[in-house]
Design a protein around this motif. Structure first.
Motif, mmCIF file in Angstrom:
data_model
loop_
_atom_site.group_PDB
_atom_site.id
_atom_site.type_symbol
_atom_site.label_atom_id
_atom_site.label_comp_id
_atom_site.label_asym_id
_atom_site.label_seq_id
_atom_site.Cartn_x
_atom_site.Cartn_y
_atom_site.Cartn_z
ATOM 1 N N GLU A 33 1.000 -1.140 -0.043
ATOM 2 C CA GLU A 33 0.254 0.012 0.041
ATOM 3 C C GLU A 33 1.018 1.087 0.083
ATOM 4 N N GLU A 34 1.948 1.278 0.849
ATOM 5 C CA GLU A 34 2.886 2.527 0.756
ATOM 6 C C GLU A 34 3.553 2.610 -0.545
ATOM 7 N N ALA A 35 3.880 1.546 -1.037
ATOM 8 C CA ALA A 35 4.718 1.650 -2.241
ATOM 9 C C ALA A 35 3.803 2.233 -3.435
ATOM 10 N N SER A 36 2.774 1.803 -3.544
ATOM 11 C CA SER A 36 1.719 2.296 -4.281
ATOM 12 C C SER A 36 1.256 3.696 -4.222
ATOM 13 N N ASN A 37 1.005 4.133 -3.159
ATOM 14 C CA ASN A 37 0.801 5.488 -2.798
ATOM 15 C C ASN A 37 2.160 6.468 -3.135
ATOM 16 N N CYS A 38 3.368 5.775 -2.942
ATOM 17 C CA CYS A 38 4.514 6.737 -2.979
ATOM 18 C C CYS A 38 4.681 6.948 -4.680
ATOM 19 N N LEU A 39 4.547 5.881 -5.467
ATOM 20 C CA LEU A 39 4.769 5.858 -6.904
ATOM 21 C C LEU A 39 3.550 5.906 -7.783
ATOM 22 N N ASN A 40 2.280 6.040 -7.110
ATOM 23 C CA ASN A 40 1.205 6.211 -7.826
ATOM 24 C C ASN A 40 1.142 5.210 -8.863
ATOM 25 N N SER A 41 1.334 3.803 -8.143
ATOM 26 C CA SER A 41 1.308 2.492 -9.079
ATOM 27 C C SER A 41 0.477 1.434 -8.510
ATOM 28 N N ASN A 42 0.080 0.607 -9.099
ATOM 29 C CA ASN A 42 -0.795 -0.571 -8.596
ATOM 30 C C ASN A 42 0.308 -1.728 -8.630
ATOM 31 N N PHE A 43 0.733 -1.810 -7.303
ATOM 32 C CA PHE A 43 1.675 -2.942 -7.309
ATOM 33 C C PHE A 43 1.546 -4.352 -7.058
ATOM 34 N N VAL A 44 0.198 -4.270 -6.664
ATOM 35 C CA VAL A 44 -0.479 -5.555 -6.419
ATOM 36 C C VAL A 44 -0.722 -6.119 -7.900
ATOM 37 N N LYS A 45 -1.236 -5.390 -8.782
ATOM 38 C CA LYS A 45 -1.431 -5.793 -10.327
ATOM 39 C C LYS A 45 -0.077 -6.120 -10.851
ATOM 40 N N LEU A 46 0.778 -5.296 -10.688
ATOM 41 C CA LEU A 46 1.902 -5.320 -11.405
ATOM 42 C C LEU A 46 2.709 -6.764 -10.797
ATOM 43 N N CYS A 47 3.066 -7.205 -9.548
ATOM 44 C CA CYS A 47 3.723 -8.002 -9.113
ATOM 45 C C CYS A 47 2.749 -9.542 -9.217
ATOM 46 N N PHE A 48 1.468 -9.578 -9.068
ATOM 47 C CA PHE A 48 0.799 -10.541 -8.897
ATOM 48 C C PHE A 48 -0.130 -10.990 -10.355
ATOM 49 N N ALA A 49 -0.059 -9.813 -11.086
ATOM 50 C CA ALA A 49 -1.095 -10.173 -12.236
ATOM 51 C C ALA A 49 -0.768 -9.578 -13.408
ATOM 52 N N SER A 50 0.615 -9.342 -13.586
ATOM 53 C CA SER A 50 0.994 -8.602 -14.912
ATOM 54 C C SER A 50 1.679 -9.642 -15.758
ATOM 55 N N SER A 51 2.515 -9.339 -16.612
ATOM 56 C CA SER A 51 3.253 -10.365 -17.721
ATOM 57 C C SER A 51 4.645 -10.404 -17.187
ATOM 58 N N ASP A 52 5.455 -11.154 -17.479
ATOM 59 C CA ASP A 52 7.061 -11.247 -17.365
ATOM 60 C C ASP A 52 7.555 -10.104 -18.061
ATOM 61 N N ILE A 53 7.143 -9.591 -19.179
ATOM 62 C CA ILE A 53 7.760 -8.547 -20.065
ATOM 63 C C ILE A 53 7.334 -7.319 -19.308
ATOM 64 N N GLU A 54 6.250 -7.010 -18.669
ATOM 65 C CA GLU A 54 5.736 -6.026 -18.015
ATOM 66 C C GLU A 54 6.529 -5.671 -16.592
ATOM 67 N N LEU A 55 6.410 -6.866 -16.043
ATOM 68 C CA LEU A 55 7.375 -6.711 -15.033
ATOM 69 C C LEU A 55 8.802 -6.575 -14.930
ATOM 70 N N GLY A 56 9.301 -7.123 -16.097
ATOM 71 C CA GLY A 56 10.972 -7.047 -16.349
ATOM 72 C C GLY A 56 11.085 -5.520 -16.666
ATOM 73 N N LYS A 57 10.299 -4.667 -17.102
ATOM 74 C CA LYS A 57 10.881 -3.349 -17.476
ATOM 75 C C LYS A 57 11.566 -2.830 -16.109
ATOM 76 N N MET A 58 12.719 -2.061 -16.652
ATOM 77 C CA MET A 58 13.445 -1.519 -15.542
ATOM 78 C C MET A 58 12.794 -0.593 -14.557
ATOM 79 N N SER A 59 11.706 0.251 -15.056
ATOM 80 C CA SER A 59 10.959 0.983 -14.121
ATOM 81 C C SER A 59 10.069 0.398 -13.298
ATOM 82 N N ASN A 60 9.688 -0.805 -13.636
ATOM 83 C CA ASN A 60 8.975 -1.819 -12.931
ATOM 84 C C ASN A 60 9.558 -2.601 -11.738
ATOM 85 N N ALA A 61 10.572 -3.400 -12.372
ATOM 86 C CA ALA A 61 11.359 -4.393 -11.743
ATOM 87 C C ALA A 61 12.206 -3.713 -10.542
ATOM 88 N N TYR A 62 12.727 -2.550 -10.948
ATOM 89 C CA TYR A 62 13.501 -2.276 -9.534
ATOM 90 C C TYR A 62 12.647 -2.088 -8.400
#
Length: 310
Positions: A33-62
Motif C-alpha cells: 500500500e505504501e509503495a503504491s501511494n508513493c509511486l502512484n502505481s498498482n503494485f498488487v497488479k504489477l507483481c501478481f497479475a501482470s506479465s513477465d515482460i511488463e514486470l521485467g521493465k526496468m522502471s517496474n522491476a527495480y
C-alpha cells in the motif's frame, strides 16, 4: 548465531513473487500500500497479475523487487529475526541499505525511480549489450575485454559472480568481439542478458552526474546493521561512505565474489525475496553452511527454527 541476510537483484523477479506472504501477513500488505501511494502505481497488479515482460521493465522491476524484499525483511524482523550483517546483489543493495537503517522505505523508492529514469535516458544515446560468460577465468576474460576494446567500442567486466562466471557489458561492437574471441574456447557458455542488469562501468558516468544531485535530497543515516559492500567486500556503516559507494556502484564493476568470501564468517545465510540464486551461490562455495531462501510462510517458520539452533 550470526545471521547474514542477502537481497537479490534484477533478473530474480517473477509474476507472483511474494503473493503467499502478501495474502497471509498484514505487514506485507502495508508495504504494498505504501509503495503504491508513493509511486502512484498498482503494485498488487504489477507483481501478481501482470506479465513477465511488463514486470521485467526496468522502471517496474527495480521498485517491485525493492518492495517485495523490503516487505519480507520487515516481516522477518517482526518475527524476531535479527541479522548481524546485510548484503545485496546489484540493485538489491538498495533493499540491504533500507534493512540496515540507512534510509526510509519511501526514500528508497524515490532513489530507484530517479536512477531508472536517468539510466533509461542514457540508453537512448547508447548502443550497448550485456552478456553472461561462464567457463572463462577472470584473468583471461579481462584480457579478452581489453583486446576487444581495441577494435570498436569499449567493453568491461561489469559483475564478478565467480572465478569463471562474469557479466560483461559494453558497446555492441565490443561485446560482439568478445563473443568471437570467447566462442573458440572449450566449455564456455554465453547468455544474453537484459540491459536492465546495468552496465557498471564508465559508460554510466553521465548517470552518476545526474543521480548524485538527488542523492543529496535523501536523509541518509549511519547503518545500525552493517552492509557488505559489493564493490570490494568491505563492511560499511557510515552514511557518507554509503553515499560515495552508492555512486560508485553505478559506474564501477561489482565484485560479488568478495561478498561471498566475507560470508565465511556467518553461520546462517538467508536470501530474502524471489529466487534462490544467491543462496545457491553461497551453498556452492560453502556446502556445510546453513542457507535458506524466504518466499513462503513455511520458509519463515523454518527460518525461526533454524535461528534457534546452536
Amino acid at each position: 548465531m550470526k545471521i547474514a541476510i542477502l537481497f537479490p537483484g534484477y533478473g530474480s523477479q517473477f509474476v507472483g513473487m511474494g503473493k503467499e506472504l502478501y495474502d497471509e501477513y498484514r505487514i506485507v500488505q502495508e508495504y504494498f500500500e505504501e509503495a503504491s501511494n508513493c509511486l502512484n502505481s498498482n503494485f498488487v497488479k504489477l507483481c501478481f497479475a501482470s506479465s513477465d515482460i511488463e514486470l521485467g521493465k526496468m522502471s517496474n522491476a527495480y521498485p517491485a523487487l525493492f518492495l517485495v524484499t523490503s516487505a519480507i525483511y520487515a516481516l522477518l524482523r517482526q518475527e524476531g529475526i535479527k541479522p548481524a550483517v546485510v548484503a545485496g546483489y546489484n540493485n538489491g543493495e538498495y533493499a540491504a541499505l533500507f534493512a540496515g537503517g540507512c534510509f526510509s522505505f519511501p526514500d528508497g523508492l524515490y532513489l530507484l525511480s530517479k536512477y531508472t529514469m536517468f539510466f533509461q535516458e542514457a540508453l537512448e544515446h547508447m548502443d550497448v549489450e550485456v552478456i553472461r560468460v561462464r567457463g572463462v577465468s577472470t584473468e583471461k576474460l579481462a584480457a579478452i575485454c581489453l583486446k576487444a576494446s581495441a577494435y570498436n567500442g569499449k567493453v568491461f567486466i561489469a559483475i564478478y559472480n565467480g572465478a569463471t562466471d562474469h557479466v560483461v557489458a559494453g558497446d555492441t561492437q565490443g561485446v560482439e568481439q568478445v563473443r568471437k574471441l570467447v566462442g573458440g574456447l572449450e566449455d564456455v557458455s554465453i547468455d544474453q542478458l537484459g540491459i536492465e542488469v546495468g552496465l557498471h562501468s564508465a559508460l554510466m558516468d553521465s548517470v552518476v552526474e545526474q543521480f548524485k544531485i538527488y542523492l543529496e535530497k535523501v536523509d541518509f543515516k549511519d547503518l545500525v546493521i552493517p552492509m557488505i559492500n559489493s564493490l570490494d567486500g568491505e563492511l560499511i556503516s557510515q552514511r557518507e561512505e554509503v553515499k560515495r559507494r552508492l555512486l560508485r556502484h553505478i559506474n564501477s564493476p561489482l565484485v560479488f565474489t568478495r561478498v561471498i568470501d566475507v560470508l565465511a564468517d556467518y553461520d546462517l545465510i538467508v536470501e530474502v525475496g524471489p529466487g534462490t540464486r544467491l543462496s545457491t551461490m553461497v551453498k556452492k562455495k560453502y556446502p556445510e553452511k546453513r542457507t535458506i531462501a524466504i518466499q513462503t510462510s513455511a520458509d519463515v517458520e523454518q527460518l525461526k527454527k533454524m535461528a534457534l539452533e546452536p
